[in-house]
Write a protein that holds these residues in place. Sequence first.
Motif, short mmCIF file in Angstrom:
data_model
loop_
_atom_site.label_atom_id
_atom_site.label_comp_id
_atom_site.label_asym_id
_atom_site.label_seq_id
_atom_site.Cartn_x
_atom_site.Cartn_y
_atom_site.Cartn_z
N SER A 6 -58.61 -41.34 -12.01
CA SER A 6 -59.49 -42.50 -11.96
C SER A 6 -59.05 -43.45 -10.86
CB SER A 6 -59.47 -43.22 -13.30
OG SER A 6 -58.19 -43.79 -13.50
N TYR A 7 -59.96 -44.36 -10.53
CA TYR A 7 -59.62 -45.35 -9.51
C TYR A 7 -58.40 -46.16 -9.94
CZ TYR A 7 -64.01 -44.56 -7.02
OH TYR A 7 -65.02 -44.01 -6.30
N LYS A 8 -58.38 -46.53 -11.20
CA LYS A 8 -57.28 -47.39 -11.68
C LYS A 8 -55.94 -46.66 -11.56
CE LYS A 8 -55.81 -50.35 -15.45
NZ LYS A 8 -56.13 -50.90 -16.78
N TRP A 40 -55.18 -44.28 -9.54
CA TRP A 40 -54.84 -44.16 -8.12
C TRP A 40 -54.27 -45.47 -7.59
CZ3 TRP A 40 -53.64 -40.47 -5.13
CH2 TRP A 40 -53.80 -40.53 -3.75
N GLU A 67 -58.35 -43.68 1.47
CA GLU A 67 -59.44 -43.31 0.57
C GLU A 67 -59.83 -41.85 0.72
OE1 GLU A 67 -62.79 -45.79 0.98
OE2 GLU A 67 -63.66 -45.24 -0.95
N ASN A 71 -61.42 -38.39 -13.66
CA ASN A 71 -62.31 -39.11 -12.77
C ASN A 71 -63.69 -39.23 -13.39
OD1 ASN A 71 -63.47 -40.31 -10.63
ND2 ASN A 71 -63.78 -38.43 -9.48
N TYR A 131 -55.24 -48.62 -0.13
CA TYR A 131 -56.26 -47.78 -0.79
C TYR A 131 -57.40 -47.48 0.19
CZ TYR A 131 -60.30 -46.48 -3.49
OH TYR A 131 -61.40 -45.82 -3.93
N PHE A 161 -58.03 -39.65 -1.57
CA PHE A 161 -58.17 -40.00 -2.99
C PHE A 161 -58.36 -38.74 -3.82
CE2 PHE A 161 -61.17 -41.04 -6.50
CZ PHE A 161 -60.29 -41.81 -7.25
N LEU A 204 -64.00 -52.75 -6.75
CA LEU A 204 -62.69 -52.33 -7.26
C LEU A 204 -61.73 -53.52 -7.32
CD1 LEU A 204 -62.10 -48.94 -5.41
CD2 LEU A 204 -62.40 -49.26 -7.86
#
Lengths: 167, 214
Positions: free
Chosen positions: A63-65, A67, A55, A8, A51, A58, A18
């Motif tokens: 990382s966001y990607k 996830w 959240e 992260n 998402y 999370f 995002l």
Amino acid sequence: MNKIILQNKKENISLSGLYEKYSEDIFKYSFSILKDMEEAKDAVQEVFVRYAKSEDSFRNDCSYKSWLLIITRNYCFNRIKNKNYNSEDIDGDDFNESYSPDYDMQISLKEALMKLPEEYNELIYLKEYEGFSYKEIAEITKLSPENVKIKLFRARQELRKILKGDN
Amino acid sequence: MKHYELEISQFADNELPAGEQKELFAHLIDCEECRGTLSDFMGMKKEARAFYENIDVELNPAIALPANAERGKEKKVYKPLFYFAAAASIVLGLLFLLKQSDINRLESRYDSLKAKYNEVVFAGENLPQKEYIHEAAKKENSLNVKKGMHESKPTALKNYHSVKQNKKNTGKVSAVNLAVVQKNESQYQLQKSRQIQVVQVTKNDFLTPQIIGN
């Protein structure tokens, strides 16, 4: 399991940010599994809605990607499972021809990819387009790195058979 | 001859360990089939990457996301504000309690000072009992009679009445008047003790030994 891509970076990105950054990747990953343009577009919307709803859960260690890709994978395979998705219904006209400098060759590759099982197609996408390592793919797909290695090899064998007309 | 298709797949993915690469290269020199496999795999990788890269799709803008998705985000934004408000409420509550404690302490202090003030101003409220004054006056009269001052009003009674009248007029007894009364009391006590001595030493006391001596 080593977490390589799942580090992260403590980014603080809005949902709109995002979407702008990762929607295309989400679409292509969805397409590699669902093999349908419209279904993949719907998947993008659904993935970001999921998402936003999840959240709070999370994982801070990824990382966001990563996830988003995990959510995408879960959505797509559930979609196939629940709706008895039939890959033979794919309409070839959904593809935009602009991607192909060599139309015949790309069409044959497209057809070959469409005939591949979803799990193989997914691995091809994660490896060739996203450029993830075996370990990174393993974290997203919940497989072991050794299993990723073998399945990718089998996917290539299968793809080669289809391309050569041996299938 | 053993073929190295799995290792070739790994090599194409740049995941084959360096030690195994040497063995693979040595094999590739002698194996045309495996060279063909490597060529196919590398070609498929390139084509697959190109395929996904060139997919051109027009996605809906982010604004098309369902409202509930954005609401979820807003909820997250306001969550810290909730905690801040809760913390501020607790701090304000503590400050109020501290303030209340200060008020109680000040009120207690005020009551204490007020009591002391009243003690000073209304000290004369604790006047000697009337019976005591009358007894003092009676004794004084008795002494006056002995001195030949029959009609003289006892001083203690005079002062007592004076103090009482003053209290009736002004609503309080001054410390000066009280001091006068207390002084009279002291004088009375002194006179009483002298009187006792006088009573004790009588003429008979001097005569008795002579009688006995007789």
